[in-house]
Design a protein around this motif. Sequence first.
Motif, PDB file in Angstrom:
ATOM      1  N   ILE A  88     -13.719   4.522 -10.648  1.00 33.92           N
ATOM      2  CA  ILE A  88     -13.104   5.846 -10.807  1.00 33.92           C
ATOM      3  C   ILE A  88     -14.165   6.921 -10.966  1.00 33.92           C
ATOM      4  N   ARG A  89     -15.178   6.649 -11.767  1.00 35.84           N
ATOM      5  CA  ARG A  89     -16.204   7.660 -12.047  1.00 35.84           C
ATOM      6  C   ARG A  89     -17.094   7.947 -10.837  1.00 35.84           C
ATOM      7  N   SER A  90     -17.030   7.088  -9.820  1.00 33.09           N
ATOM      8  CA  SER A  90     -17.837   7.320  -8.606  1.00 33.09           C
ATOM      9  C   SER A  90     -16.994   7.829  -7.442  1.00 33.09           C
ATOM     10  N   LEU A  91     -15.702   8.114  -7.700  1.00 32.63           N
ATOM     11  CA  LEU A  91     -14.746   8.422  -6.623  1.00 32.63           C
ATOM     12  C   LEU A  91     -14.422   9.907  -6.536  1.00 32.63           C
ATOM     13  N   ASP A  92     -14.370  10.424  -5.315  1.00 35.51           N
ATOM     14  CA  ASP A  92     -13.818  11.753  -5.049  1.00 35.51           C
ATOM     15  C   ASP A  92     -12.372  11.535  -4.622  1.00 35.51           C
ATOM     16  N   ARG A  93     -11.463  11.796  -5.547  1.00 35.03           N
ATOM     17  CA  ARG A  93     -10.062  11.468  -5.285  1.00 35.03           C
ATOM     18  C   ARG A  93      -9.480  12.306  -4.145  1.00 35.03           C
ATOM     19  N   ALA A  94      -9.771  13.563  -4.127  1.00 37.11           N
ATOM     20  CA  ALA A  94      -9.199  14.440  -3.097  1.00 37.11           C
ATOM     21  C   ALA A  94      -9.626  13.987  -1.701  1.00 37.11           C
ATOM     22  N   ALA A  95     -10.898  13.613  -1.565  1.00 34.49           N
ATOM     23  CA  ALA A  95     -11.382  13.150  -0.262  1.00 34.49           C
ATOM     24  C   ALA A  95     -10.686  11.854   0.141  1.00 34.49           C
ATOM     25  N   LEU A  96     -10.471  10.964  -0.830  1.00 30.65           N
ATOM     26  CA  LEU A  96      -9.785   9.711  -0.516  1.00 30.65           C
ATOM     27  C   LEU A  96      -8.334   9.957  -0.133  1.00 30.65           C
ATOM     28  N   ALA A  97      -7.661  10.879  -0.841  1.00 26.33           N
ATOM     29  CA  ALA A  97      -6.265  11.179  -0.529  1.00 26.33           C
ATOM     30  C   ALA A  97      -6.131  11.670   0.909  1.00 26.33           C
ATOM     31  N   GLU A  98      -7.060  12.488   1.312  1.00 26.49           N
ATOM     32  CA  GLU A  98      -7.038  13.000   2.688  1.00 26.49           C
ATOM     33  C   GLU A  98      -7.244  11.865   3.690  1.00 26.49           C
ATOM     34  N   GLN A  99      -8.188  10.959   3.387  1.00 29.96           N
ATOM     35  CA  GLN A  99      -8.451   9.834   4.283  1.00 29.96           C
ATOM     36  C   GLN A  99      -7.247   8.898   4.361  1.00 29.96           C
ATOM     37  N   LEU A 100      -6.589   8.666   3.217  1.00 29.99           N
ATOM     38  CA  LEU A 100      -5.417   7.781   3.205  1.00 29.99           C
ATOM     39  C   LEU A 100      -4.272   8.356   4.032  1.00 29.99           C
ATOM     40  N   SER A 101      -4.116   9.656   4.011  1.00 29.54           N
ATOM     41  CA  SER A 101      -3.062  10.288   4.826  1.00 29.54           C
ATOM     42  C   SER A 101      -3.276   9.980   6.301  1.00 29.54           C
ATOM     43  N   VAL A 102      -4.536  10.025   6.716  1.00 28.67           N
ATOM     44  CA  VAL A 102      -4.861   9.723   8.114  1.00 28.67           C
ATOM     45  C   VAL A 102      -4.600   8.248   8.410  1.00 28.67           C
ATOM     46  N   LEU A 103      -5.074   7.376   7.514  1.00 34.29           N
ATOM     47  CA  LEU A 103      -4.944   5.936   7.742  1.00 34.29           C
ATOM     48  C   LEU A 103      -3.488   5.474   7.737  1.00 34.29           C
ATOM     49  N   LEU A 104      -2.661   6.043   6.854  1.00 40.40           N
ATOM     50  CA  LEU A 104      -1.270   5.604   6.770  1.00 40.40           C
ATOM     51  C   LEU A 104      -0.395   6.215   7.863  1.00 40.40           C
ATOM     52  N   ALA A 105      -0.852   7.298   8.447  1.00 46.23           N
ATOM     53  CA  ALA A 105      -0.100   7.891   9.566  1.00 46.23           C
ATOM     54  C   ALA A 105      -0.220   7.019  10.808  1.00 46.23           C
ATOM     55  N   ALA A 106      -1.392   6.455  11.027  1.00 56.45           N
ATOM     56  CA  ALA A 106      -1.612   5.552  12.166  1.00 56.45           C
ATOM     57  C   ALA A 106      -2.489   4.400  11.681  1.00 56.45           C
ATOM     58  N   PRO A 107      -1.884   3.418  11.013  1.00 56.91           N
ATOM     59  CA  PRO A 107      -2.666   2.361  10.359  1.00 56.91           C
ATOM     60  C   PRO A 107      -3.520   1.562  11.334  1.00 56.91           C
ATOM     61  N   PRO A 108      -4.757   1.290  10.953  1.00 54.89           N
ATOM     62  CA  PRO A 108      -5.624   0.424  11.769  1.00 54.89           C
ATOM     63  C   PRO A 108      -5.201  -1.038  11.596  1.00 54.89           C
ATOM     64  N   SER A 109      -5.836  -1.945  12.303  1.00 58.12           N
ATOM     65  CA  SER A 109      -5.472  -3.361  12.213  1.00 58.12           C
ATOM     66  C   SER A 109      -5.742  -3.915  10.822  1.00 58.12           C
ATOM     67  N   SER A 110      -6.739  -3.377  10.134  1.00 59.34           N
ATOM     68  CA  SER A 110      -7.044  -3.819   8.769  1.00 59.34           C
ATOM     69  C   SER A 110      -7.342  -2.606   7.904  1.00 59.34           C
ATOM     70  N   LEU A 111      -6.376  -2.246   7.068  1.00 57.89           N
ATOM     71  CA  LEU A 111      -6.601  -1.146   6.138  1.00 57.89           C
ATOM     72  C   LEU A 111      -7.685  -1.513   5.124  1.00 57.89           C
ATOM     73  N   ARG A 112      -7.738  -2.778   4.763  1.00 56.72           N
ATOM     74  CA  ARG A 112      -8.737  -3.220   3.796  1.00 56.72           C
ATOM     75  C   ARG A 112     -10.148  -2.936   4.318  1.00 56.72           C
ATOM     76  N   ASP A 113     -10.398  -3.327   5.567  1.00 57.95           N
ATOM     77  CA  ASP A 113     -11.728  -3.096   6.134  1.00 57.95           C
ATOM     78  C   ASP A 113     -12.041  -1.607   6.210  1.00 57.95           C
ATOM     79  N   SER A 114     -11.051  -0.808   6.581  1.00 61.50           N
ATOM     80  CA  SER A 114     -11.263   0.641   6.704  1.00 61.50           C
ATOM     81  C   SER A 114     -11.577   1.266   5.352  1.00 61.50           C
ATOM     82  N   LEU A 115     -10.864   0.834   4.295  1.00 63.02           N
ATOM     83  CA  LEU A 115     -11.105   1.384   2.964  1.00 63.02           C
ATOM     84  C   LEU A 115     -12.458   0.921   2.415  1.00 63.02           C
TER      85      LEU A 115
END
Length: 758
Positions: free
Chosen positions: A719-746
């Motif tokens: 948590i202390r090393s995370l930029d939450r806003a940047a991750l939220a934006e990335q998740l919106s992209v990933l969940l709109a068109a999920p890749p074959s492996s969300l785990r690998d992408s994250l």
Amino acid sequence: MPISAIASAREILTRLHDVMASRHTAQAKLNAVVDIIGEALESEVCSIYLLREGLLELFATRGLAQDAVHVTKLAMGEGLVGIIAANVETLNLDEAAAHPDFAYRPETGEERFHSFAGVPIIRKEQAVGVLAVQHADPRRYEDVEIEALQTVAMVLSELIANAGLVDSTGATTARPQSTAAMRIGGFKLVDGMAAGVAVYHQPRISIEHTVAEDTEAERHRVYAAFDKMREQIDRMSNQAEFGVGGEHEEVLATYKMFAYDEGWSRRINEAIDSGLTAEAAIERVQQRTRMRMREIDDPLLRDRMHDLEDLSNRLIRIVSGQLGTAAQLGLRQDSILIARNLGPAELLEYDRRRLKGVVLEEGSLTAHVTIVARAMGVPVLGRVRGVRREVAEGDRLLLDVGEQSLHIRPNAAMEEAFEAKQLITQKRRAAFAKLKAEPPVTRDGQRITLMVNAGLRDDVAALDLTGADGIGLFRTEFQFLVSATLPQRERQQRLYKDVLDAAGDRPVTFRTVDVGGDKSLPYLNHDEEGEEENPAMGWRALRLALDRDGLMKAQARALIEAAAGKTLNVMFPMVSEPWEFEEARALFEAQRAWLAARNRKLPADIRYGAMLEVPALAEVLDMLLPKLDFLSIGTNDLTQFLFAADRAHPKLAMRYDWLSPSILRFVRRVARQCHEANVPVAVCGEMGGRPLEAMALVGLGIERLSITPAAVGPVKAMIRSLDRAALAEQLSVLLAAPPSSLRDSLMAWAGQNGVELV
């Protein structure tokens, strides 16, 4: 028809004693045995099948065609006889042909016989044959007849072993054929790492004489052994070195109750009355317990019966004069204990300075030995199949419970890697300890609430050790699961008050009792419909509590009185529809009113929450949220319900990923609804305790996590090393068109953005 099992068994054993003492051949003795049993039980057929060259061969029969002897053979698991041997279970059927595993053998001439009963002939805990009776009339054999058969089967085991008629079962602790380094897996019971030599807990005691010469002398031997065993248990309970006041004390109290159980000693006495020696009588009752354990689907009840087996082993060792356990012989160096299973008192006998770890072929998270091991700080790896075949006494072992692995006879490279990991683990612990006083705040300023899950009084100590914000899930059912009887309200109240006092100003959320289904209580009567086919989705948790409202009323009063003057946070598990929550809350409010009318001191406030584990609740969340003070998403049950996949099924355990679009989209939808309604939402469960999964949850808008104490440090560092806003934006992209492996992408995103994942 025999009038009692004792009379039937005594009559048979008296005649069998003469047969065994005769100079006849083994075949002649078996021929005589089937006649004796058939006559005593008034059964038209009595047959003995023995295991030879991997097949169950008809060795002797009364009533079937004699030409079939040594001709009819069945594989293990084939036909009724094969099922009995393979499963080490008893069958009692009024219509044998109706059983799905019935296999007709025309050479036997058995087509005119309808009823069938069979018991395994057991040697060294394995079936080496089957004793079966049949009758022309369709009828079930009475319990007294089955018990007589089981007693006779035990004596037969001695006869056929002495005659060398069956396949050798071999010693389970013999040196394996391979001496190469290898790794085998298991199931995490108590986390930790350990290195040491393999020590077998208990070599099997072989009972050489089964038929008693003097019944009264055998009875006195058992009485003396009971007295000595109870003294040992009392002494161990009083000398236990770990802290006081924990649930392990209740475990030991329950264990002592088994030791003093009159029903158990009575059954042993009845076996002696039937003509067995003291050792054979104890073993006879123990075999019956083992067979019952194999028939029980409920893992918790099965765990309780392991305690009885532990005591039986102890009693046999005492009555036979054999020490038999590594604890009594003493550990000479750092050791890792190997056992099929253990009882809590057996574990307490070991020198804690030299006992570094435990490996079990069986074992479960709710077993008494697991609870005691956790209190002792001894790592335990369970469900390690075949460990007694692969490990020899004295082998060097490396135990890594976190990785769910056991390294056997490790080479230099394995030793070096293990030591390096231990060093890293120690350094990480030190680093996480430094974070204890630091708040879990993301780089962009979002404060995340980190809570711990608990179920034992001693677990509250994790708050100070980890710096957690409170207890987000206190599993109240644990007190019920380790108790032999329903915990009285006063006892519940003491536990809840102790937990609240120990937590101080930090909040504690109590989940009301979640039992039933696969967490059955032996003392709680169930409906007469029989065993549930899908216990996880059955009569459990809030469903059971609302039906048995006396249980919930007692718990409500205990919680309300325990929280006098404080804020009480109550959470109801497995809510499926809003009316269930409303009914549960009304029950609590009625108890609050009842106590208020009697001028009892009440909590300053009661906050009510629900667990979202059943997906249906998400569809009516808009109806429930206005009535909630908080919501908690239980990811363990939710995942198996969403995927229709039993999380305990070995073939499905790794099939479905928490970081799948379906799970993440579901959590995001619920989080958004809760934020819009201004209702705090948390995630409790294993998903939140894994740094990568926790990162995804934070990115979806989850601001409260309740996780295992060991996970607090790694998740806080993430948590202390995370930029939450940047991750939220990335998740919106990933969940709109999920890749074959969300785990690998994250994982890739975390690496690119400097997120600390341990």
